[in-house]
Design an enzyme around this catalytic site. Structure first.
Site, PDB file in Angstrom:
ATOM      1  N   HIS A  11      -8.441  11.426   2.954  1.00  0.00           N
ATOM      2  CA  HIS A  11      -8.414  10.333   2.104  1.00  0.00           C
ATOM      3  C   HIS A  11      -8.556  10.813   0.820  1.00  0.00           C
ATOM      4  O   HIS A  11      -9.533  11.558   0.487  1.00  0.00           O
ATOM      5  CB  HIS A  11      -9.393   9.166   2.299  1.00  0.00           C
ATOM      6  CG  HIS A  11      -8.671   7.772   1.697  1.00  0.00           C
ATOM      7  ND1 HIS A  11      -8.467   7.639   0.304  1.00  0.00           N
ATOM      8  CD2 HIS A  11      -8.098   6.631   2.299  1.00  0.00           C
ATOM      9  CE1 HIS A  11      -8.047   6.516   0.242  1.00  0.00           C
ATOM     10  NE2 HIS A  11      -7.780   5.789   1.306  1.00  0.00           N
ATOM     11  N   GLU A  30       0.759  -1.266  -0.012  1.00  0.00           N
ATOM     12  CA  GLU A  30      -0.067  -0.230   0.126  1.00  0.00           C
ATOM     13  C   GLU A  30       0.774   1.262  -0.092  1.00  0.00           C
ATOM     14  O   GLU A  30       2.146   1.199   0.234  1.00  0.00           O
ATOM     15  CB  GLU A  30      -1.019   0.302   1.272  1.00  0.00           C
ATOM     16  CG  GLU A  30      -2.134  -0.880   1.115  1.00  0.00           C
ATOM     17  CD  GLU A  30      -3.156  -0.640   2.290  1.00  0.00           C
ATOM     18  OE1 GLU A  30      -2.885   0.290   2.998  1.00  0.00           O
ATOM     19  OE2 GLU A  30      -4.285  -1.260   2.145  1.00  0.00           O
ATOM     20  N   ARG A  77      -0.754   9.787   1.700  1.00  0.00           N
ATOM     21  CA  ARG A  77      -2.057  10.448   1.359  1.00  0.00           C
ATOM     22  C   ARG A  77      -2.085  11.738   1.250  1.00  0.00           C
ATOM     23  O   ARG A  77      -2.981  12.190   0.178  1.00  0.00           O
ATOM     24  CB  ARG A  77      -2.928   9.635   2.516  1.00  0.00           C
ATOM     25  CG  ARG A  77      -3.220   8.225   2.609  1.00  0.00           C
ATOM     26  CD  ARG A  77      -4.331   7.706   3.362  1.00  0.00           C
ATOM     27  NE  ARG A  77      -4.514   6.618   3.050  1.00  0.00           N
ATOM     28  CZ  ARG A  77      -5.003   5.697   3.976  1.00  0.00           C
ATOM     29  NH1 ARG A  77      -5.208   6.255   5.108  1.00  0.00           N
ATOM     30  NH2 ARG A  77      -5.278   4.451   3.867  1.00  0.00           N
ATOM     31  N   ARG A 112      -0.667   9.237   9.123  1.00  0.00           N
ATOM     32  CA  ARG A 112      -0.623   7.930   9.382  1.00  0.00           C
ATOM     33  C   ARG A 112      -0.082   7.091   8.322  1.00  0.00           C
ATOM     34  O   ARG A 112      -0.466   7.237   7.067  1.00  0.00           O
ATOM     35  CB  ARG A 112      -1.952   7.625   9.800  1.00  0.00           C
ATOM     36  CG  ARG A 112      -2.000   5.907   9.737  1.00  0.00           C
ATOM     37  CD  ARG A 112      -3.599   5.634  10.078  1.00  0.00           C
ATOM     38  NE  ARG A 112      -4.580   5.930   8.893  1.00  0.00           N
ATOM     39  CZ  ARG A 112      -5.380   4.972   8.205  1.00  0.00           C
ATOM     40  NH1 ARG A 112      -5.541   3.840   8.757  1.00  0.00           N
ATOM     41  NH2 ARG A 112      -6.140   5.600   7.315  1.00  0.00           N
ATOM     42  N   HIS A 159     -10.896  11.243   6.538  1.00  0.00           N
ATOM     43  CA  HIS A 159     -10.657   9.872   6.789  1.00  0.00           C
ATOM     44  C   HIS A 159     -10.424   9.365   8.065  1.00  0.00           C
ATOM     45  O   HIS A 159     -10.980   8.315   8.948  1.00  0.00           O
ATOM     46  CB  HIS A 159     -10.025   9.329   5.649  1.00  0.00           C
ATOM     47  CG  HIS A 159      -9.709   7.963   5.888  1.00  0.00           C
ATOM     48  ND1 HIS A 159     -10.940   6.833   5.546  1.00  0.00           N
ATOM     49  CD2 HIS A 159      -8.697   7.006   5.712  1.00  0.00           C
ATOM     50  CE1 HIS A 159     -10.330   5.704   5.498  1.00  0.00           C
ATOM     51  NE2 HIS A 159      -9.079   5.862   5.827  1.00  0.00           N
TER      52      HIS A 159
HETATM   53  C1  LIG Z   1     -13.713   3.254   5.449  1.00  0.00           C
HETATM   54  C2  LIG Z   1     -12.595   3.061   6.163  1.00  0.00           C
HETATM   55  C3  LIG Z   1     -11.554   2.182   5.809  1.00  0.00           C
HETATM   56  C4  LIG Z   1     -10.229   1.816   6.546  1.00  0.00           C
HETATM   57  N1  LIG Z   1      -9.682   1.174   6.114  1.00  0.00           N
HETATM   58  C5  LIG Z   1      -8.579   0.679   6.912  1.00  0.00           C
HETATM   59  C6  LIG Z   1      -7.471   0.112   6.765  1.00  0.00           C
HETATM   60  O1  LIG Z   1      -7.620  -0.813   5.524  1.00  0.00           O
HETATM   61  N2  LIG Z   1      -6.591  -0.485   7.258  1.00  0.00           N
HETATM   62  C7  LIG Z   1      -6.228   0.363   8.477  1.00  0.00           C
HETATM   63  O2  LIG Z   1      -5.292   0.043   9.380  1.00  0.00           O
HETATM   64  N3  LIG Z   1      -7.189   1.380   9.105  1.00  0.00           N
HETATM   65  C8  LIG Z   1      -8.231   1.440   8.132  1.00  0.00           C
HETATM   66  N4  LIG Z   1      -9.266   2.388   8.578  1.00  0.00           N
HETATM   67  C9  LIG Z   1      -9.032   3.044   9.858  1.00  0.00           C
HETATM   68  C10 LIG Z   1      -9.301   2.111  10.777  1.00  0.00           C
HETATM   69  O3  LIG Z   1     -10.697   1.401  10.474  1.00  0.00           O
HETATM   70  C11 LIG Z   1      -9.778   2.782  12.349  1.00  0.00           C
HETATM   71  O4  LIG Z   1      -8.730   3.778  12.371  1.00  0.00           O
HETATM   72  C12 LIG Z   1      -9.734   1.766  13.418  1.00  0.00           C
HETATM   73  O5  LIG Z   1     -10.461   0.670  13.075  1.00  0.00           O
HETATM   74  C13 LIG Z   1     -10.410   2.459  14.509  1.00  0.00           C
HETATM   75  O6  LIG Z   1     -10.819   1.449  15.516  1.00  0.00           O
HETATM   76  P1  LIG Z   1     -11.459   1.755  16.816  1.00  0.00           P
HETATM   77  O7  LIG Z   1     -11.460   0.565  17.580  1.00  0.00           O
HETATM   78  O8  LIG Z   1     -10.375   2.917  17.373  1.00  0.00           O
HETATM   79  O9  LIG Z   1     -12.660   2.682  16.735  1.00  0.00           O
HETATM   80  P2  LIG Z   1     -13.976   2.222  15.723  1.00  0.00           P
HETATM   81  O10 LIG Z   1     -13.727   0.947  15.173  1.00  0.00           O
HETATM   82  O11 LIG Z   1     -14.295   3.480  15.002  1.00  0.00           O
HETATM   83  O12 LIG Z   1     -14.909   1.946  16.901  1.00  0.00           O
HETATM   84  C14 LIG Z   1     -15.612   3.023  17.659  1.00  0.00           C
HETATM   85  C15 LIG Z   1     -16.482   2.386  18.679  1.00  0.00           C
HETATM   86  O13 LIG Z   1     -17.000   3.332  19.606  1.00  0.00           O
HETATM   87  C16 LIG Z   1     -18.136   3.534  19.865  1.00  0.00           C
HETATM   88  N5  LIG Z   1     -18.693   4.766  20.272  1.00  0.00           N
HETATM   89  C17 LIG Z   1     -18.312   6.106  19.737  1.00  0.00           C
HETATM   90  N6  LIG Z   1     -18.836   6.731  20.615  1.00  0.00           N
HETATM   91  C18 LIG Z   1     -19.602   6.152  21.830  1.00  0.00           C
HETATM   92  C19 LIG Z   1     -20.227   6.705  22.891  1.00  0.00           C
HETATM   93  N7  LIG Z   1     -20.363   7.990  23.027  1.00  0.00           N
HETATM   94  N8  LIG Z   1     -20.647   5.663  23.427  1.00  0.00           N
HETATM   95  C20 LIG Z   1     -20.645   4.566  23.401  1.00  0.00           C
HETATM   96  N9  LIG Z   1     -20.014   4.015  22.309  1.00  0.00           N
HETATM   97  C21 LIG Z   1     -19.314   4.977  21.471  1.00  0.00           C
HETATM   98  C22 LIG Z   1     -18.746   3.455  18.617  1.00  0.00           C
HETATM   99  O14 LIG Z   1     -20.015   2.844  18.712  1.00  0.00           O
HETATM  100  C23 LIG Z   1     -17.937   2.159  18.026  1.00  0.00           C
HETATM  101  O15 LIG Z   1     -18.333   0.754  18.674  1.00  0.00           O
HETATM  102  C24 LIG Z   1     -10.304   2.634   8.024  1.00  0.00           C
HETATM  103  C25 LIG Z   1     -11.222   3.394   8.376  1.00  0.00           C
HETATM  104  C26 LIG Z   1     -12.567   3.834   7.372  1.00  0.00           C
HETATM  105  C27 LIG Z   1     -13.488   4.698   8.049  1.00  0.00           C
END
Ligand SMILES: Cc1cc2nc3c(=O)[nH]c(=O)nc-3n(C[C@H](O)[C@H](O)[C@H](O)COP(=O)(O)OP(=O)(O)OC[C@H]3O[C@@H](n4cnc5c(N)ncnc54)[C@H](O)[C@@H]3O)c2cc1C
Length: 509
Positions: free
Chosen positions: A241, A125, A289, A385, A350
C-alpha cells in the site's frame, strides 16, 4: 514436510463437525452464514474475532450498485488493474453476483453510510472509473460489517465459534480427501473430524517487517494447504500500500491511510510541498496502487527523506471528522491534525493477490479443501487488486464455497490420528528467526526487486525453512516462523520465475 507437528504431540480426537472454517474474518463469517443451517459448523479464530484484516478495512466494498454503473464497467476496471492476468470468468462472477451479496448485507442490517437523501452513499477509489465504493461508519467499513455478521453468527444454533484456537494442518483419508483439522488451544492439540475445511485465514503481512496486517497474518492456511498438496499460484504478487502512516518504528502493524483520502481529494506531496504524481500517471493520485507505491519509493530514494505526505487540508475540518473519524483520531494520537497538517506516509505490505488456487466454487485441488478471501487465489485480482474488490471477493466466494458444501453433503470417514516421527527440539529464538525472515523479505522481496537479490534471498530462506523443518516446538511461535518461511520461499520462487515486471511485481534489471 507433511505436518507441522511431530510425534511428541498427544493428539486427542474429540469432536466432529460437518464444516470447519479457519478464520473469522469476512470470508469465514459470510461463508458460515451461507452454510445450510442443518449442517454443524465450527469457525476457528487464532485470537479474538476482532483481530483480522477484515476488522481493519477502512475504505469500503466495491460493487456496481450506483446509477450509471454496470457489472461490465466493474469487470473492465478490475481487468485493467490485474494487468492481463485475471481469470475473466472469475471477475465476471465477482462483479455480476457482488450486488446481490451487497443487498444481502443490507438486509442483514450492515449499517452502510447513507447520503442526504437516505440512499447508499457511494464513493470513488483509485483505479475505479465510476463511484462504486460502499462504506460504513465513515472509514470503519470492516469493523461495522464484521460486528454485524458476528452478531448473527452468535445467534445461529448450528455455528460454534472457537476463539484463541490455532489451526495447524488438515488430515486426509486414504483417497486423499480431507477428513480432519489439527488445531491447538493453550498447548492442547486436537483433531477435529470433518469432511470440509474452508481456509479463510486472510493475508501474509507478517512475512514483511512493515505491514498493515495484524499479528495473526502469518499465512497459516496457505502454508498448511501447501503441506497437504494444494496448488498455490501468483505468489509473487504482493500488494504494497503506498500510504501506510509513517512512524519512527520500523517493525509492527502500520496504520493505513486509506485510498479514500486520495479519493476525496488528498494530494501526494514531497517535503518541499511539490506534487510528484502529476507526471507519473494520467490518474495522478488515483493511479493504481503499485504505480503510486513505486512513485513514492523512488521519490524517497531520490530525496533521501523517510516519508512523503498526503495533503487533505483543503477540505473543511467538519467534513474530515465525519468522513474519516478513525484516521483523524489515529493521526491525532500522533499530534497530526489532518485538517491542518499533511499526513506522513510511505509504502508498506498490505494485501496478497496470490494464494491457494481455487475454482469458481472456491474448491482447491484437494477434495474437501476450500479457500476463500485473501488466502485464496480465485483469479479475480491477477497481478494487482483493484481497491475494495477484496471484501467483495470474501462475500462472493465465501458464499460460493458454502453453496458447494451444501450441495456436496460429504461426511468424514473416521480414522485414527496420523503416526508421526519425532524431530529434535527447536532451541533457537523463534521470534528472532521470524524477524530474520521479515528482514530478508523487506530487503530483497519488496516494492522494487532485483534478480540477484531474489536469488540470494531464496538461498537464505531455504536454509531457514530447512532448519525449522528439522525440529519442532509445540509453541505457536514455532508454527508461525515455519509458515512465514514457507510463504516467503514461495513468494521468492514466484518472483524469480517471473522475469518481467507486471502489476505489483516489479523487477529491475
Ligand atoms: C488496514 C486494512 C484496510 C483494508 N481496507 C480494505 C477496504 O477498504 N476494502 C477492501 O475491500 N479491502 C480492504 N482491505 C483488505 C481486506 O480487509 C482483506 O483482504 C479481507 O478483509 C480479508 O478477509 P479474510 O476473511 O480473507 O481474512 P481476515 O479478515 O484477515 O481473517 C483471517 C482470519 O483467519 C484467522 N486465522 C489466521 N490463521 C489462523 C490459524 N492458524 N488458526 C485459526 N485462525 C486463523 C484469523 O484469526 C482471522 O480470524 C484492508 C486490509 C487492511 C489490513
Amino acid at each position: 514436510m507433511r505436518y507441522a507437528i511431530d510425534g511428541s504431540v498427544n493428539l486427542k480426537i474429540r469432536e466432529r463437525f460437518d464444516v470447519v472454517i479457519i478464520g473469522s474474518g469476512l470470508a469465514g463469517l459470510y461463508c458460515a452464514l451461507n452454510v445450510d443451517p442443518t449442517l454443524r459448523v465450527c469457525i476457528l479464530a487464532k485470537e479474538e474475532i476482532e483481530t483480522s484484516n477484515s476488522y481493519l478495512a477502512q475504505g469500503g466494498i466495491a460493487a456496481a450498485v450506483a446509477e450509471g454503473d454496470t457489472p461490465l464497467f466493474h469487470v473492465e476496471d478490475t481487468l485493467v488493474a490485474g494487468s492481463g492476468l485475471c481469470d475473466r470468468r472469475a471477475v465476471e462472477v465477482l462483479c455480476d453476483e457482488g450486488p446481490r451479496d451487497i443487498a444481502k448485507l443490507v438486509s442483514m442490517h450492515v449499517p452502510f453510510d447513507l447520503d442526504e437523501d437516505g440512499e447508499l452513499s457511494i464513493t470513488l477509489e483509485g483505479g475505479h472509473h465510476r463511484n462504486r465504493i460502499l462504506h460504513a461508519g465513515g472509514d470503519a467499513t470492516g469493523r461495522e460489517t464484521v460486528k454485524t455478521l458476528a452478531h448473527i453468527v452468535s445467534e445461529r444454533a448450528n455455528i460454534t465459534l472457537r476463539e484463541h484456537t490455532c489451526f495447524y494442518d488438515v488430515t486426509l483419508d486414504g483417497s486423499g480427501a480431507v477428513n480432519g483439522a489439527i488445531v491447538a488451544k493453550r498447548g492442547e492439540f486436537e483433531l477435529i473430524e470433518t469432511a470440509n475445511v474452508v481456509v479463510a485465514t486472510g493475508g501474509i503481512g507478517q512475512v514483511y517487517r512493515s505491514s498493515t496486517n495484524p499479528s495473526v497474518a502469518t499465512g497459516d492456511g496457505i502454508a498448511a494447504a501447501i503441506r497437504a498438496g494444494a496448488v498455490v499460484e501468483n505468489m509473487e504478487f504482493v500488494q504494497f500500500h503506498p500510504t501506510g502512516l509513517w512512524t519512527e518504528e520500523t517493525v509492527g502493524r502500520n496504520f493505513l491511510i486509506s485510498e479514500a483520502v486520495r479519493g476525496e481529494g488528498g494530494l501526494l506531496k514531497n517535503k518541499a510541498g511539490e506534487r510528484f504524481m502529476l507526471n507519473a500517471h494520467e490518474l495522478s493520485e488515483l493511479a493504481p496502487r503499485d504505480i503510486v507505491a513505486r512513485a513514492i519509493f523512488r521519490e524517497l530514494e531520490r530525496s533521501g527523506e523517510p516519508c512523503a505526505f498526503i495533503d487533505i487540508t483543503a477540505k473543511p475540518a467538519e467534513f474530515l471528522a465525519h468522513r474519516f473519524p478513525t484516521i483523524s483520531a489515529e493521526c491525532a494520537k500522533r499530534g497530526i491534525d489532518i485538517s491542518r497538517d499533511p499526513i506522513p506516509v510511505r509504502p508498506v505490505q498490505h494485501y496478497f493477490m496470490g494464494g491457494i488456487k481455487t475454482d469458481l466454487d472456491a474448491k482447491t485441488n484437494v477434495a474437501g479443501l476450500y479457500a476463500c478471501g485473501e488466502a485464496a487465489s480465485s483469479g479475480v485480482h491477477g497481478a494487482n487488486r483493484l481497491a475494495s474488490n477484496s471484501m467483495l471477493e470474501c462475500l462472493v466466494f465465501g458464499r460460493r464455497a458454502a453453496e458447494d458444501i451444501n450441495a456436496r453433503r460429504a461426511s468424514a470417514v473416521s480414522e485414527t490420528a496420523p503416526e508421526l516421527p519425532l524431530r529434535g527440539n527447536a532451541s533457537e529464538d523463534l521470534a528472532a528467526v521470524r524477524l530474520n525472515v521479515q528482514n530478508i523479505m523487506s530487503e530483497y522481496g519488496y516494492v522494487i526487486r532485483r534478480a540477484d537479490g531474489l536469488r540470494y534471498a531464496l538461498g537464505e530462506i531455504q536454509r531457514i525453512r530447512a532448519e525449522l523443518e528439522g525440529v519442532f516446538s509445540p509453541s505457536q511461535g514455532y508454527l508461525e516462523a515455519l509458515n512465514v518461511a514457507t510463504i516467503a520461499e514461495e513468494i521468492l520462487r514466484g518472483a524469480i520465475a517471473r522475469t518481467a515486471s507486471v502489476g505489483a511485481h516489479y523487477i529491475e534489471v
